[in-house]
Design a protein around this motif. Structure first.
Motif, short mmCIF file in Angstrom:
data_model
loop_
_atom_site.label_atom_id
_atom_site.label_comp_id
_atom_site.label_asym_id
_atom_site.label_seq_id
_atom_site.Cartn_x
_atom_site.Cartn_y
_atom_site.Cartn_z
N ASP A 269 1.12 -0.86 -0.08
CA ASP A 269 -0.04 0.25 0.13
C ASP A 269 1.04 1.33 0.03
O ASP A 269 1.73 1.48 0.43
N LEU A 270 0.89 2.57 -1.03
CA LEU A 270 1.00 3.76 -0.65
C LEU A 270 -0.07 4.50 0.00
O LEU A 270 0.52 5.73 1.22
N PHE A 271 -1.09 4.15 0.56
CA PHE A 271 -1.64 5.15 0.92
C PHE A 271 -2.77 4.55 1.63
O PHE A 271 -3.72 3.29 1.21
N GLN A 272 -3.44 4.38 3.05
CA GLN A 272 -4.78 4.28 3.52
C GLN A 272 -5.08 4.77 4.62
O GLN A 272 -5.07 5.84 5.11
N LEU A 273 -6.20 4.45 4.71
CA LEU A 273 -7.29 5.45 5.56
C LEU A 273 -7.52 4.40 6.92
O LEU A 273 -8.88 4.29 6.23
N GLY A 274 -7.15 4.50 8.26
CA GLY A 274 -7.77 3.78 9.23
C GLY A 274 -8.90 3.77 9.99
O GLY A 274 -9.18 4.64 10.12
N VAL A 275 -9.55 2.69 9.84
CA VAL A 275 -11.01 3.41 11.20
C VAL A 275 -11.18 2.05 11.52
O VAL A 275 -12.34 1.74 12.36
N GLY A 276 -10.46 1.78 12.94
CA GLY A 276 -10.05 0.49 13.47
C GLY A 276 -10.02 0.53 14.58
O GLY A 276 -10.78 1.38 15.07
N THR A 277 -9.66 -0.41 15.93
CA THR A 277 -10.06 0.33 17.15
C THR A 277 -9.24 -1.08 17.80
O THR A 277 -8.08 -1.65 16.50
N LEU B 82 -10.81 1.73 5.97
CA LEU B 82 -11.52 1.70 4.95
C LEU B 82 -10.77 1.72 3.68
O LEU B 82 -11.43 1.54 2.24
N ILE B 83 -10.22 2.56 2.99
CA ILE B 83 -9.96 2.90 1.79
C ILE B 83 -8.10 2.81 1.48
O ILE B 83 -7.22 3.13 2.51
N ARG B 84 -7.93 2.16 0.32
CA ARG B 84 -6.62 1.86 0.77
C ARG B 84 -6.77 2.26 -1.13
O ARG B 84 -6.76 1.76 -1.73
N ALA B 85 -4.63 2.99 -1.53
CA ALA B 85 -4.42 2.99 -2.82
C ALA B 85 -2.87 1.76 -2.71
O ALA B 85 -1.63 2.30 -1.97
N ASP B 86 -3.14 1.16 -3.73
CA ASP B 86 -1.29 0.51 -3.65
C ASP B 86 -0.34 0.76 -4.41
O ASP B 86 -0.97 1.38 -4.82
N ARG B 87 1.05 0.22 -4.55
CA ARG B 87 1.90 0.30 -5.73
C ARG B 87 1.63 -0.31 -6.89
O ARG B 87 1.89 0.15 -7.75
N PHE B 88 0.45 -1.03 -6.81
CA PHE B 88 -0.01 -1.21 -8.55
C PHE B 88 -1.19 -0.73 -8.93
O PHE B 88 -1.41 -0.86 -10.52
N GLY B 89 -1.65 0.63 -8.13
CA GLY B 89 -2.48 1.30 -8.97
C GLY B 89 -3.91 0.76 -8.58
O GLY B 89 -4.97 1.56 -9.72
N ASN B 90 -4.33 0.52 -7.75
CA ASN B 90 -5.58 -0.34 -7.36
C ASN B 90 -6.21 0.94 -6.42
O ASN B 90 -5.21 0.68 -5.22
N ILE C 288 -11.75 -1.24 -6.23
CA ILE C 288 -13.35 -0.14 -7.38
C ILE C 288 -12.29 -0.12 -8.48
O ILE C 288 -13.10 0.63 -9.08
N ARG C 289 -10.87 0.29 -8.48
CA ARG C 289 -10.36 0.66 -10.26
C ARG C 289 -8.83 0.29 -9.94
O ARG C 289 -8.56 0.03 -8.90
N GLY C 290 -8.95 -0.39 -10.58
CA GLY C 290 -7.39 -1.18 -11.52
C GLY C 290 -6.83 -0.68 -12.30
O GLY C 290 -7.32 -0.56 -13.35
N SER C 291 -5.12 -0.88 -11.91
CA SER C 291 -4.52 -0.60 -12.73
C SER C 291 -3.56 -2.37 -13.79
O SER C 291 -2.41 -2.46 -14.64
N SER C 292 -3.99 -3.22 -12.67
CA SER C 292 -3.30 -5.06 -13.45
C SER C 292 -4.65 -5.69 -14.17
O SER C 292 -5.22 -5.55 -14.76
N PHE C 293 -3.35 -6.32 -14.58
CA PHE C 293 -3.79 -7.04 -15.76
C PHE C 293 -4.95 -7.73 -15.60
O PHE C 293 -5.16 -7.96 -14.33
#
Length: 982
Positions: free
Chosen positions: A834-842, A849-857, A865-870
Motif C-alpha cells: 500500500d501507498l495510502f491507507q485510511l484507518g478506521v480500526g480499533t 477503509l480506503i487503500r491505494a497500492d503500488r500497482f495502481g489499485n 473499485i479501480r485497478g490497473s493490473s492485468f
C-alpha cells in the motif's frame, strides 16, 4: 567497655587528633551504608550522611578549641569539613567527612553536634569545588601552530594531550578553508576523569573507562578564557597624540563627478562605496606617505613597545581595534566640503588594503557645511566596527578624505588642522590567534564543576560508584557490570530477624508512566533550539513510556552541564564538504555567526578518518592555505551519519539515548543492516526492566561490627526456602541505622537480583538520525518511534504512531513500517504494497477503509473499485471457463455455446466480492470445488446458475470458504427447499 574513636585526619593522611567517647554504651551514633538508589536513578554516588552528638570532655574541648565559647578564635576552621575515621574496638569501620553543626548546652552539660558523610561522599565533597582549570595535566604551554595542530589529530587518550578536532564554531578566518585559528584544544574525556580523581588524592579503578570506546570520547574546548592575558595586551598598547601640523591636500586633481562625491586624497580616487579603489586604479608605492607629520608619545601618551614611527607596525599576529578621537578644522577655497572620512591604510607584503574607521553613527561622515569658502570644525570618535586581524609586520598609515556633492569642475585646495586633543589608540585584543602560545590550564573554563561533568557522564552510561576510603580508591562501572554474579551470593537466611515484619514493594511504585532521559539545555546554542523546533521533540533525548499501571507524570534523568550537539555538512563552498559538529549561536539560515566558545560542555566520539557522500564520493576539506584538498578528516560526532543505508561518517558508538537503525525497503522486505544502539539500549534496558518488574524488600537482619565492615555491596545475598515468600537473590541497596556496638537488628533495603530480560524502549519521541548533510530538510513531529535515516520528508502528527522514513502519518495509533506511503486515521491494517491507507480500526481490530497500492489499485472496504493490473476490468464478459479474479467486480457469463465452470482459488483477501449473472437461456453455470477443497455456504457441493438473468453475489470469508450474499436462482432455491423438507 567498648572503645570508640573518631580520628580527625589532615590532607596528608596524618591524625590531627582523636575525639573520645566517654560512655560507649550510650553513644548514639548509628551508621548507614548505600551504593545507589533505584528509587531515583538520578542519584549517582549513593552517598549518605548521619547526625550524632558527643559530650564535652577535657580532651574533646582542647581538640575542638572550646567551640562553646563564642569569643574563642576558630584557628582550625572547625566549621569546614574535616576528613574523619570512625574506629570501634580497633576496627576501622568508616572513613568520610565530619562537620561540626553546632554546640548545645544545658545546665553546664555541653554536646558537640556533628554530621558525618561517609563512603562516596568523601570524594564528592572534595571534588565539588573543583573546576576544569584546576586539572593538573592542563598546566602545559601549547604552541598554536600548524605543526602542533596537525600532529594532534593522531593523539589518543591517556597521553594528556589535546586534539584540535574539526568543529564548526562559526565564521572562519578564511571562508573556504580551515586555518589553525579555527581549531581549539579539545579534551579527551578519559584524561579529564582520571586527572579529576588524581587532583583530590583518589585513585580510580574502572574497566569501563579503559575500553577503547570510552577513550574515543572528547569534550570540545569551551569557556570564556581562551584569550591573551591583560599583561600581554597592555604591553603592546599604543595611545598617541597626532601632530598639529596643517596638512594640505594635493590640488592637482581635476574631476567631473555627477551624482556622487568627488574625493581628493593623495591622488587616490575612491568609488562611491568608499571601500575599494576606483575601477582601473591601483595604489602605488608613493601612496605610503603619512597624513600627519608625526606622533606625540609624551605623557599621558605612550607607545609601550615602540611600534610607532611615521606609521604603526603590528608587533604580532592578532586581532586589533583602533580608535581615532578627532578634534580638527577643515577649510576649502572652493565649494563647501560636505564630508570627511578617516581610513587606515594597511600594507601587507606589498598589497594595500583600506580599513574603514566609522563615526559613532556608523556612517563615517563627520562634516556638513554649506555655501562658498568654508571652515568647518570637526570632532568625533572614529573606530573600526569589529576587531581587525593583522599579521606581525603589517604597516598601518592613517589617511583621510574630503568630498563634495554635485557637479564641480576644477581643483580646490583643502587643508586640515588637527588640534592638540586628537588621539589615536591601538590595542591588541584579548582574542588569541594562530602563532601565539597559550597555557592550556589558564585558558580552560573556571566555572563548570568537574563533579557535575563526571556525574553527567555517569548518567549517560549508568555508572555506579563504590569507594574504598582505606585505599582512597573509587571504583566505577556501568550498572549491568557493577554487581557480582548471582553464583557468588551468600546465604543470609539465618540473619533474618523474625521479630520484625518484612515488607515487599514493587519498584514501579516509585516511578511515573513517562521516563525521560535528557541532556542539559544550552540556551546559548540557537542551532539546537531551531533544530528541536523543526523536529518537534528534543534532540538526542528519549522519553520511554511504561504501562498504564504506573502513575501519571514524568520522571526525568537529566544531565546538569553536558548538552547535545548538532552535526551537518559544513558550510563552505566548493568540493564535497565533510560532516562536522556545529556549535552555533545562530540558525542555519542566518548569517554565519562570529566564533563563540562559551557553550556548555559536550561529549563527542572522535575519529580521524574519511567520509563519503550518498554516492560513495569521498568528502574533502581544505587545510591551512594548501592547494590540494585533504580527505582524512579529524572530526567528532555524537553518532554515525547514515543516509539510505549508506554510512557517510563513522564513529565508535552512539551518544543519542535512542537507537540508530538505517531503514530501506525493497518491495516488502525491510533491511536494517546498519544499526547502532543508543545509550538507553546499551546501559538502561536492564535497569528499566527492574523498575517495571522488580521488587524491593524491607527487612531486618542481625549483623555485628565485623559483618558491617566486610559487607561488599556489589555481592548479592540469598534467602532459602525457609522463607518461601522472599526466597531468591537480592542486592543490598541501603543499610540504615546500624549501631556500632554488639549484634544489632538492622534495617536493610534490598532489591531483587535476577537475570532480567532487557526492556526495549517504547518511545514517545522521534529519532534524530535524519541527515541534513545532503541539503535536505526533514521534519518529524512528536510521537514517532522512528529509528532511521531519511532523505525525503517525514512528517508525523498525532500520538502513538510508529513510522519509518519517507512517510507522512496523521492520526493516532497508526503503524507504518514500509516507506514511501501515507497513513491517516486510527488503527490501520498495514499492507506492504500500500501507498495510502485510511484507518478506521480499533485497538482490538485494525482495519483500513480506503487503500491505494503500488500497482495502481484503489480498494474500498476490501474491494478493488479501480485497478490497473492485468484483467482488472470492473465488468467482464465470459464465454468459457474462467477463474474468479479479485480485481473484477461483475461477470456477465454467456452460456449460449456451452456450460461455463467458474474456478476458485485461495489467493483472495477477506471481503473480496463478485457479482455473477447468466445472460443466456442455454446451458448452466457451476463452480469447480476442486474435490472438496473449497466450500460455498459451508458445502462442498457446487451451486448452479440455470435460468437466464439469474444473479448471484459471492463473498470470500477466508480459509477457502465463500458465502452467497444474495441470490436470484430459481433452481437453487427449489433444491434447498426440497433438501430442508426431506
Amino acid at each position: 567497655m567498648d572503645n570508640i574513636e573518631i580520628q580527625i585526619i589532615d590532607a596528608d593522611n596524618s591524625i590531627l587528633g582523636t575525639l573520645t567517647v566517654a560512655e560507649s554504651d550510650k553513644f548514639p551514633l548509628s551508621l548507614n551504608k548505600s551504593i545507589a538508589n533505584l528509587k531515583n536513578i538520578n542519584e549517582r554516588s549513593g552517598s549518605f550522611s548521619t547526625s550524632f552528638k558527643i559530650a564535652s570532655t577535657k580532651e574533646n574541648d582542647i581538640l575542638l578549641e572550646h567551640l562553646y565559647y563564642a569569643s574563642e578564635k576558630n584557628y582550625k576552621d572547625w566549621d569546614a569539613d574535616k576528613r574523619a575515621r570512625i574506629i570501634v574496638n580497633g576496627i576501622d569501620i568508616d572513613t568520610g567527612r565530619l562537620r561540626v553543626d553546632r554546640v548545645s548546652a544545658k545546665d553546664n552539660d555541653r554536646d558537640y553536634n556533628f554530621t558525618f558523610f561517609g563512603d562516596n561522599m568523601d570524594w564528592v565533597l572534595l571534588m565539588q569545588d573543583k573546576y576544569f582549570n584546576d586539572l593538573p595535566y592542563l598546566n602545559q604551554t601549547i604552541s598554536w601552530d600548524s605543526t602542533v595542530t596537525e600532529n594532534s589529530w593522531s593523539n589518543t587518550a591517556g597521553n594528556d594531550s589535546p586534539v584540535f578536532s574539526l568543529i564548526n564554531r562559526g565564521e572562519r578566518l578564511k571562508p573556504n578553508m580551515v586555518s589553525v585559528s579555527d581549531l581549539y584544544p579539545d579534551y579527551f574525556a578519559y584524561d579529564i576523569v582520571k586527572d579529576a580523581f588524581k587532583l583530590i588524592g583518589y585513585n580510580l579503578s574502572s574497566s569501563f573507562i579503559e575500553q577503547d570506546k570510552f577513550k574515543k570520547l572528547i569534550t570540545p574546548f569551551f569557556g570564556n578564557n581562551f584569550k591573551a592575558s591583560e599583561e600581554d595586551i597592555e604591553a603592546e598598547r599604543a595611545f598617541v597624540r597626532l601632530d598639529t601640523n596643517v596638512l594640505n591636500y594635493d590640488t592637482s586633481v581635476t574631476n567631473t563627478v555627477t551624482g556622487t562625491f568627488a574625493q581628493q586624497i593623495y591622488n587616490s580616487y575612491l568609488d562611491s562605496s568608499y571601500s575599494t579603489p576606483m575601477s582601473g586604479y591601483s595604489y602605488s608605492g608613493s601612496d605610503t606617505g603619512t597624513l600627519v607629520a608625526g606622533y606625540d608619545e609624551t605623557p599621558p601618551y605612550f607607545d609601550n613597545n615602540s611600534n610607532f614611527t611615521n606609521f604603526y607596525t603590528a608587533p604580532q599576529n592578532g586581532y586589533y581595534n583602533f580608535t581615532l578621537d578627532v578634534s580638527a578644522s577643515l577649510t576649502c577655497a572652493g565649494p563647501s566640503p560636505r564630508v570627511l572620512r578617516y581610513w587606515l591604510y594597511k600594507e601587507s607584503g606589498g598589497t594595500p588594503t583600506l580599513i574603514s574607521l566609522l563615526n559613532s553613527d556608523g556612517t563615517g561622515w563627520n562634516v556638513s557645511t554649506s555655501g562658498g569658502i568654508s571652515k568647518g570644525v570637526i570632532s568625533g570618535v572614529f573606530e573600526t566596527p569589529a576587531d581587525y586581524y593583522l599579521d606581525a609586520g603589517d604597516k598601518l598609515y592613517l589617511r583621510c578624505e574630503s568630498g563634495f556633492d554635485g557637479i564641480y569642475i576644477g581643483s580646490y585646495p583643502v587643508s586640515l588642522t588637527h588640534y592638540n586633543n586628537t588621539t589615536f589608540d591601538i590595542q591588541l585584543t584579548e582574542r588569541l590567534v594562530a602563532g601565539n602560545s597559550f597555557n592550556w590550564q589558564t585558558v580552560s573554563d573556571n566555572e563548570v564543576s568537574l563533579l557535575k561533568y563526571i556525574t553527567d557522564i555517569g548518567k549517560l552510561f549508568n555508572w555506579y560508584f563504590r569507594t574504598d576510603t582505606a585505599t582512597r580508591t573509587v571504583y566505577i562501572e556501568s550498572r549491568d557490570d557493577f554487581y557480582k554474579a548471582l553464583t557468588t551470593a551468600e546465604n543470609w537466611t539465618d540473619k533474618i530477624d523474625d521479630n520484625k515484619q518484612h515488607e515487599l514493594y514493587f519498584n514501579s511504585k516509585y516511578y511515573t508512566q513517562l521516563h525521560k532521559f535528557s541532556y542539559a539545555e544550552d540556551s546559548d546554542d540557537e542551532f539546537i533550539e531551531w533544530y528541536n523546533d523543526r523536529l518537534g521533540f528534543e534532540f538526542q533525548n528519549l522519553t520511554h513510556e511504561y504501562p498504564e499501571k504506573f502513575k501519571t507524570g514524568t520522571t526525568t534523568l537529566q544531565l546538569d552541564v553536558i548538552a547535545p550537539t548538532i552535526s551537518r555538512g559544513d558550510y563552505w563552498t566548493g568540493g564535497n564538504t565533510p560532516i562536522v559538529s556545529f556549535l552555533w549561536d545562530a540558525k542555519p539560515e542566518d548569517t554565519i555567526p562570529e566564533v563563540r566558545l562559551n557553550y556548555k560542555p559536550r561529549l563527542l566520539y572522535y575519529n580521524y578518518s574519511t567520509q563519503q557522500d550518498i554516492d560513495g564520493v569521498t568528502k574533502e576539506w581544505r587545510w591551512n592555505d594548501e592547494v590540494t584538498n585533504r580527505t582524512t578528516i579529524p572530526y567528532a560526532l555524537s553518532f554515525k551519519r547514515v543516509v539510505n543505508n549508506v554510512l557517510l561518517a563513522d564513529v565508535e558508538s552512539n551518544l543519542d539515548f535512542k537507537d540508530l537503525i538505517s531503514f530501506y525497503s525493497t518491495g516488502a522486505l525491510l533491511d536494517t543492516s546498519i544499526t547502532d544502539n543508543g545509550l538507553y539500549t546499551q546501559y538502561y534496558q536492564k535497569t528499566t526492566r527492574e523498575i517495571l518488574e522488580g521488587k524491593r524488600l524491607h527487612i531486618n537482619l542481625f549483623i555485628d561490627l565485623v559483618d558491617y565492615k566486610n559487607i561488599d555491596l556489589r555481592q548479592p545475598i540469598y534467602f532459602d526456602n525457609r522463607y518461601a515468600d522472599i526466597e531468591g537473590y537480592w542486592k543490598i541497596e541501603k543499610i540504615s541505622n546500624f549501631k556500632a556496638i554488639g549484634t544489632q537488628s538492622t534495617k536493610f533495603e534490598l532489591i531483587q537480583a535476577k537475570n532480567f530480560v532487557r526492556l526495549p524502549y517504547k518511545s514517545l519521541t522521534g529519532n534524530p538520525f535524519t541527515d541534513f548533510t545532503e541539503g535536505e530538510t526533514t521534519m518529524r513531529k512528536a510521537n514517532t518511534t522512528d529509528n532511521s535515516t531519511s532523505r525525503g520528508e517525514t512528517m508525523v502528527i498525532g500520538t502513538n504512531n510508529s513510522v519509518v522514513p519517507d512517510t507522512t502519518t496523521v492520526g493516532d495509533n497508526l503503524t507504518n513500517t514500509f516507506n514511501s506511503n501515507v497513513r491517516m486515521g486510527v488503527y490501520n491494517d498495514e499492507v506492504s504494497s500500500d501507498l495510502f491507507q485510511l484507518g478506521v480500526g480499533t485497538s482490538n481490530e485494525s482495519y483500513s477503509l480506503i487503500r491505494a497500492d503500488r500497482f495502481g489499485n484503489i480498494i474500498f472496504n476490501g474491494k478493488i473499485i479501480r485497478g490497473s493490473s492485468f484483467d482488472s476490468t470492473i465488468v467482464q464478459t465470459k464465454t468459457t471457463n474462467f477463474t474468479l479474479n479479485k480485481l473484477t467486480d461483475t461477470y456477465l457469463v454467456d452460456t449460449s455455446s456451452n456450460d461455463v465452470q467458474i474456478r476458485l482459488s485461495g489467493n483472495y483477501e477477506i471481503g473480496d466480492t463478485w457479482n455473477i449473472k447468466k445472460t443466456d437461456v442455454s446451458n448452466i453455470i457451476d463452480f469447480n470445488m476442486a474435490s472438496g477443497t473449497y466450500q460455498i455456504d459451508y458445502s462442498t457441493t457446487s451451486p448452479q446458475i440455470i435460468d437466464i438473468n439469474d444473479n448471484m453475489q459471492l463473498k470470500y470469508i477466508g480459509d477457502d470458504k465463500f458465502i452467497i450474499i444474495w441470490v436470484i436462482l430459481k433452481l437453487i432455491l427449489i433444491k434447498r427447499l426440497l433438501e430442508n423438507y426431506q
